[in-house]
Design an enzyme around this catalytic site. Sequence first.
Site, PDB file in Angstrom:
ATOM      1  N   LYS B  49       0.864  -1.190   0.000  1.00 55.20           N
ATOM      2  CA  LYS B  49       0.000   0.000   0.000  1.00 55.20           C
ATOM      3  C   LYS B  49       0.897   1.235   0.000  1.00 55.20           C
ATOM      4  CE  LYS B  49      -3.845   2.384   1.667  1.00 55.20           C
ATOM      5  NZ  LYS B  49      -5.120   2.518   1.001  1.00 55.20           N
ATOM      6  N   CYS B 141      -3.195   7.436  -8.676  1.00 48.73           N
ATOM      7  CA  CYS B 141      -4.281   7.595  -7.719  1.00 48.73           C
ATOM      8  C   CYS B 141      -5.082   8.855  -8.032  1.00 48.73           C
ATOM      9  CB  CYS B 141      -3.688   7.651  -6.311  1.00 48.73           C
ATOM     10  SG  CYS B 141      -4.954   7.546  -5.066  1.00 48.73           S
ATOM     11  N   LYS B 179       3.208   3.315 -12.447  1.00 48.49           N
ATOM     12  CA  LYS B 179       1.780   2.973 -12.500  1.00 48.49           C
ATOM     13  C   LYS B 179       1.010   4.112 -13.138  1.00 48.49           C
ATOM     14  CE  LYS B 179      -2.012   1.018  -9.822  1.00 48.49           C
ATOM     15  NZ  LYS B 179      -2.384   0.398  -8.552  1.00 48.49           N
TER      16      LYS B 179
END
Lengths: 469, 439
Positions: B49, B141, B179
């Site tokens: 995480k 995110c 990412k």
Amino acid sequence: MDSNSRKIFQENFKEIHPPLRPEEALVEANRCLYCYDAPCVKACPTHIEIPRFIKQIASGDLAGSAKTILEANAFGHSCARACPVEVLCEGACVYHDWQEKPISIALLQRRATDEANLVGLEPFEPGPDNGFSVAVVGGGPAGLACASYLRRLGYAVTLFDREKDLGGLNTHGIAEYKMTQKVSADEIKRILALGVTVKKGVEIGRDADPEDLLSGFDAVFLGIGLGETKRLGIPGETLRGVWDALSFIRHVKNRDLKPLGQSECTVIIGGGNTAIDAATQAKRTGAARVVLAYRRAETDMSAYEFERALARTDGVEFLLNAAPLRVLGKKKAEGVEFARTAVKNGKVIELRGSRITVECDRVIKAVGQAKQISVAKTLGLELRPDGRIAVDPRTLRSSHSKVFAGGDAISGGKEVVNAAADGKRAAYGIEKTLRPGAALPPGNEYWVSTIEGRRVAPIPPRSEEMAHA
Amino acid sequence: MPKATPDLSTNCAGIKSPNPFWLASAPPTNSGEQIMRAFEYGWGGAVWKTLGQDPPVINVTSRYGSLDVGGSKIAGFNNIELITDRPLEDNLKEMLAVKKRFGDRAVIASLMVPCERQAWHDITAKVMDAGADGIELNFGCPHGMSERGMGAAVGQVPEYVKMVTEFVKEKSSIPVLVKLTPNVADVRYAARAAKAGGADGVSLINTINSLMGVNLDTLTPKFAVGGKAAHGGYCGPAVKPIALNMVSQIATDPETKGLPISGIGGVSTWSDAAEFMLLGSSSVQLCTAVMHYGFRIIEDLNAGLENWMAGKGFKTLSDFIGVSAPNVTEWKHLNLHHKTVAEIDAKKCIGCQLCYVACNDTAHQCIAVKSNGKNGTSSRVPYVVQEDCVGCNLCSLVCPVEGCITMKPVETGHKPLTWDEYVKNGMTGYKEVYKRVHG
């Protein structure tokens, strides 16, 4: 109710089809394929748009779903329990062709109407007063359904019923493990909220002259059902302990078991669904042994297969190919003597030297009801050879221009759903007769479209359609 | 002789794991204790995480939302949870412990700090010390952190992607994955920038901007925090096709072709994973399915992939990784002369007529029912007017019965012709292979 009766009802009269929990209903509703031109709709005598109401459950619109149901079937709340869906909507479900369990249409219908009932939904309004009045004779499903649609069309409706409780066989005749009287009462309450004048305890022909209805009202609807249970025509029929099925069932429905007494062995005579209802309820009210006697083979019985299976599960013994000769006993029924039979060229024949006796303390006759023809005769209505009132199948108008009829009085004995369909059709028949050419008051188009079922014509091939464009 | 068991081990951008299934950087990888439990079940790797600078972030309560479809739970999933809310030191200590106990598994540190060289250098050094096998830069995110100039705010600007990747590569001796966010017009720009910045590979997709709905009783947004909602990140089974497309775009882009890909987005089963791998992913990351059913699904993922590989005769993952990607092309290269038509198997048909109404109301009006003339009733079994059929697939998609409606290839006898070639031929050479509606 004494504690023993209370125990009997708690233990032996649990609902055979308990309701779905909301989550179960959602899963089941989502299983429905939403067929086009769906076979279930065609199979329903009231042509409820089943895929539509199921989709409404799936989307969370329970009020809309209940309205879809009750538009087409004023007894939709009861029919969710009383209908033999195995041979109607659920029997037509395309899932059968897939060797899969059909959609539980009845339980979904119940989910929607239970919810509507719980929140006190009154989905319909009376139509604007159109100046016409209609007498509805008989407060069973046919009469009440007819009354509800007539009110929506704007007719003043006076409903006569000889009983103190309305609902006819919907209140007094549905096996208690299928439906309690409260369901019928709730249904009736919703219908009467449309504004129906009710005359209870009035039997037309006994307390009032049928002719007066013709002069006092613009039209008359006869939803008078059938008469007394037919006689067996054998010795001993009047002995104590010999019951007709309808009064027996009525006592159970009223949860009034005392007059029925205790029974070591009950013999039911008959092969229809009422015979099954009587047999299962005799068993469930405590009869140690129940024998259902029928004079032909089991496959000849008019009782549905699933009803016969239920009786077997309840431990009812079947005595087939046995015709009753006499009820034995001095004051009280003590047994029934039968002759063994065979069927030759479609006719029942007695086999010589084959008599048998079943000892019992109670006999229940369930060999059908006689036609109730006195009112029809007084009004001079044309009857069919078997005593049913003859009607025009499209409008349900009788041979008298002001008199319409529906329910068991024209069918000879069918389901609640058939009676409800008749009531709806007759209401529209009355409208077309009394107000020919008039526009329907707003809000009535949908149920009218369900009378014949909203027929879906095949979509024309593109070329034909475009040729006319 | 028994067949040799296929080898599920993978090497994604230099990060090795005994199977290609990694837990994505998300709540399931919030702590060492969870990751160890997952590894005990057999997960091949875990992307921790996302770690950030201390003091840690603070999360709100009411964090996840779901889209249920037709009675099916969690077809889509949404979250507004931020990166780890635990102190960096705790996470690093646990990472060390995990690596010590599960040396063969891949532990990848997902990172997100402000766009400053020093900040990235510092955290890179720390996770290397903690034994991480690789680093994943969280440029994806879409909620919360993006308002603070991090996450998707970086991933949406190719220059930043390149710059920050360079910062990390200056320091890192372990592989670096970038990412990517799907919240861009064309994901290839960010992938190219990552490659230019020295990334060893990319992982995608991160979650998609989303608002899950409105509560029709309270009239406030669904899954709200005290009546107010902020957009979240959307993932779960419903996003798989979006993710597959983006993976295939990067796998086929001449500039990024061959760049290792860790595939993410709606992977729930081994077959989803196989699809991602066929399009070029050398590992896959899962989250929603794990959050729905727990770590134990790894048993079926491994078994399913293994059985499929054995059936196909694949011995290693490299036997099939990327083999389907070359068949993803642009529309202009599709063959206009290819023809398929629908065929209904009357024996299997259950007569629901969904194909009939779908075709006639919404597609190309080429399914009919035979009227037998009796009272206007018709057979419930429809048939396809094949000369009118445009081969759109709709009927076969709505049909509830497996194998009842199939799309049959039709030999037209015409040699292949693409739109590209048609235009180059001066709009000539096309033979009508289906009927077009003329008004």
